[in-house]
Write an enzyme that holds these catalytic residues in place. Sequence first.
Site, PDB file in Angstrom:
ATOM      1  N   ASP A 176     -12.378  -8.851   4.525  1.00  0.00           N
ATOM      2  CA  ASP A 176     -13.666  -8.832   3.804  1.00  0.00           C
ATOM      3  C   ASP A 176     -14.243 -10.238   3.763  1.00  0.00           C
ATOM      4  O   ASP A 176     -15.441 -10.452   3.969  1.00  0.00           O
ATOM      5  CB  ASP A 176     -13.487  -8.318   2.364  1.00  0.00           C
ATOM      6  CG  ASP A 176     -13.733  -6.819   2.246  1.00  0.00           C
ATOM      7  OD1 ASP A 176     -13.382  -6.086   3.189  1.00  0.00           O
ATOM      8  OD2 ASP A 176     -14.273  -6.369   1.202  1.00  0.00           O
ATOM      9  N   ASP A 187      -3.212 -18.171   0.236  1.00  0.00           N
ATOM     10  CA  ASP A 187      -4.235 -18.856  -0.562  1.00  0.00           C
ATOM     11  C   ASP A 187      -4.914 -19.942   0.274  1.00  0.00           C
ATOM     12  O   ASP A 187      -6.133 -20.079   0.287  1.00  0.00           O
ATOM     13  CB  ASP A 187      -3.659 -19.397  -1.882  1.00  0.00           C
ATOM     14  CG  ASP A 187      -2.365 -20.169  -1.717  1.00  0.00           C
ATOM     15  OD1 ASP A 187      -1.782 -20.178  -0.607  1.00  0.00           O
ATOM     16  OD2 ASP A 187      -1.908 -20.777  -2.719  1.00  0.00           O
ATOM     17  N   TYR A 208       0.828  -1.212   0.000  1.00  0.00           N
ATOM     18  CA  TYR A 208       0.000   0.000   0.000  1.00  0.00           C
ATOM     19  C   TYR A 208       0.866   1.267   0.000  1.00  0.00           C
ATOM     20  O   TYR A 208       0.408   2.332  -0.417  1.00  0.00           O
ATOM     21  CB  TYR A 208      -0.884   0.040   1.252  1.00  0.00           C
ATOM     22  CG  TYR A 208      -2.232  -0.619   1.099  1.00  0.00           C
ATOM     23  CD1 TYR A 208      -2.337  -1.933   0.650  1.00  0.00           C
ATOM     24  CD2 TYR A 208      -3.401   0.065   1.402  1.00  0.00           C
ATOM     25  CE1 TYR A 208      -3.573  -2.542   0.525  1.00  0.00           C
ATOM     26  CE2 TYR A 208      -4.634  -0.534   1.288  1.00  0.00           C
ATOM     27  CZ  TYR A 208      -4.720  -1.838   0.848  1.00  0.00           C
ATOM     28  OH  TYR A 208      -5.953  -2.427   0.738  1.00  0.00           O
ATOM     29  N   LYS A 218       2.999 -15.293   2.049  1.00  0.00           N
ATOM     30  CA  LYS A 218       3.172 -15.990   0.769  1.00  0.00           C
ATOM     31  C   LYS A 218       4.670 -16.248   0.613  1.00  0.00           C
ATOM     32  O   LYS A 218       5.307 -15.832  -0.370  1.00  0.00           O
ATOM     33  CB  LYS A 218       2.595 -15.128  -0.372  1.00  0.00           C
ATOM     34  CG  LYS A 218       2.491 -15.825  -1.715  1.00  0.00           C
ATOM     35  CD  LYS A 218       1.447 -16.936  -1.759  1.00  0.00           C
ATOM     36  CE  LYS A 218       1.501 -17.658  -3.095  1.00  0.00           C
ATOM     37  NZ  LYS A 218       0.619 -18.844  -3.143  1.00  0.00           N
ATOM     38  N   ASP A 233      -6.408  -6.900   4.189  1.00  0.00           N
ATOM     39  CA  ASP A 233      -7.535  -6.224   3.536  1.00  0.00           C
ATOM     40  C   ASP A 233      -8.473  -7.265   2.931  1.00  0.00           C
ATOM     41  O   ASP A 233      -9.686  -7.238   3.140  1.00  0.00           O
ATOM     42  CB  ASP A 233      -7.005  -5.276   2.455  1.00  0.00           C
ATOM     43  CG  ASP A 233      -8.120  -4.568   1.715  1.00  0.00           C
ATOM     44  OD1 ASP A 233      -9.042  -4.074   2.377  1.00  0.00           O
ATOM     45  OD2 ASP A 233      -8.076  -4.530   0.454  1.00  0.00           O
TER      46      ASP A 233
HETATM   47  C1  IPM Z   1     -10.353  -1.066   4.178  1.00  0.00           C
HETATM   48  C2  IPM Z   1     -10.623  -0.420   2.863  1.00  0.00           C
HETATM   49  C3  IPM Z   1      -9.475   0.527   2.517  1.00  0.00           C
HETATM   50  C4  IPM Z   1      -8.212  -0.319   2.425  1.00  0.00           C
HETATM   51  C5  IPM Z   1      -9.679   1.371   1.241  1.00  0.00           C
HETATM   52  C6  IPM Z   1     -10.942   2.187   1.316  1.00  0.00           C
HETATM   53  C7  IPM Z   1      -8.496   2.236   0.947  1.00  0.00           C
HETATM   54  O1  IPM Z   1     -10.824  -1.394   1.889  1.00  0.00           O
HETATM   55  O2  IPM Z   1     -10.215  -0.340   5.182  1.00  0.00           O
HETATM   56  O3  IPM Z   1     -10.295  -2.307   4.240  1.00  0.00           O
HETATM   57  O4  IPM Z   1      -7.929  -0.914   1.376  1.00  0.00           O
HETATM   58  O5  IPM Z   1      -7.493  -0.380   3.423  1.00  0.00           O
HETATM   59 MG    MG Z   2     -10.919  -3.384   2.625  1.00  0.00          MG
END
Ligand code: IPM
Ligand code: MG
Length: 365
Positions: free
Chosen positions: A252, A224, A141, A192, A248
């Site tokens: 999710d 993975d 990032y 990884k 990240d």
């Molecule tokens: C998160 C989001 C952010 C990230 C974006 C909005 C930049 O997806 O906080 O997980 O990738 O960190």
């Molecule tokens: Mg995110």
Amino acid sequence: MSGKILVLPGDGIGPEIVAEALKILEALREEPGPGFEIERAAIGGEAIDAHGVPLPGETLERARACDAILLGAVGGPRWDGIERSIRPERGLLALRSGLGVFANFRPAIAWPQLAGASTLKPDVVRGLDVLIVRELTGGIYFGQPRGIRERDDGRREGFNTLVYSEEEIERVCVVAFDAARRRAGRVCSVDKANVLEASELWREVATRVAARYDDVEVRHMYVDNAAMQLVRAPKQFDVIVTSNMFGDILSDLASMLTGSIGMLPSASLDVSGKGLYEPIHGAAPDISGQGVANPLATILSAAMMLRYSLDAPALADRIETAVGRVLDDGLRTPDIESPGTTVVGTAEMGDAVVAALRPHTGHNH
Ligand code: IPM
Ligand code: MG
């Protein structure tokens, strides 16, 4: 409890969900005790419109001067076309980096009331309690160089740099192992290392840190496989520690085990425990302005803020208990709806949590 909170509502559903968290904080503020101050500032698209940049210097300065920051979300199609270096998301990254909040806690807890809302079988997720510790201020990032450049043949190429120093890996691993000590005592470090040098070093440093924690069990897993295992048998995990981008993605994924990404709060802490608190979901432009967004991830983020940065664990417990009561009552925003429940909007959900905060409202739980 005392202290100064900076609120950054941001874009999309950000202002809607933050408004609900503020109702809860205001309700708690009316109670006797030292209290706390709440200020507001701009970030993301809102800041671009007003100041031309996604993180105005003033916002960062005020964030540094506060005890804790509560953020909604940033970004939206309106700002997708603007110059890359000043897009809304860059404001969020600059805030995380500028505050040095390298340790991002993303707890994925399966609320029993929501077992039917997950796309996975109830038995797979029932009782799930995983803490993802995501490194937040390094890795791909932030690595330099980065960009899109033109080659000699006139075609373009995009490039990013994945770089992790030993210190960056070590400090986030220490945080994860400390957290595991207060939980089930198991850490899974995700990397990884079979392909990436940065991951090879990650595994080496994680192994070194693990040696200092006799009482914590450590495992290493390729990312993975970790993605597969999280869906196959998520309850095998206690604490997962991983890099910025893997965290990240996996957070999710983990959120859907709990029923909805609208349920996952987060806390990002610096070396001294000062924190930035935000739901893990984004600005959701597709539903913004409709009053249907789930405010619970933000409300639960406010609870984490009270616990970790404002030294008010009892108030944090009350918020979490209140959320449980509202779910017991069958109230659901559309993202967590299931048969037999009552669908409510963002504001109704916030009001219900405020009502459930009060011990003497005649609530029958
Ligand atoms: C998160 C989001 C952010 C990230 C974006 C909005 C930049 O997806 O906080 O997980 O990738 O960190
Ligand atoms: Mg995110």
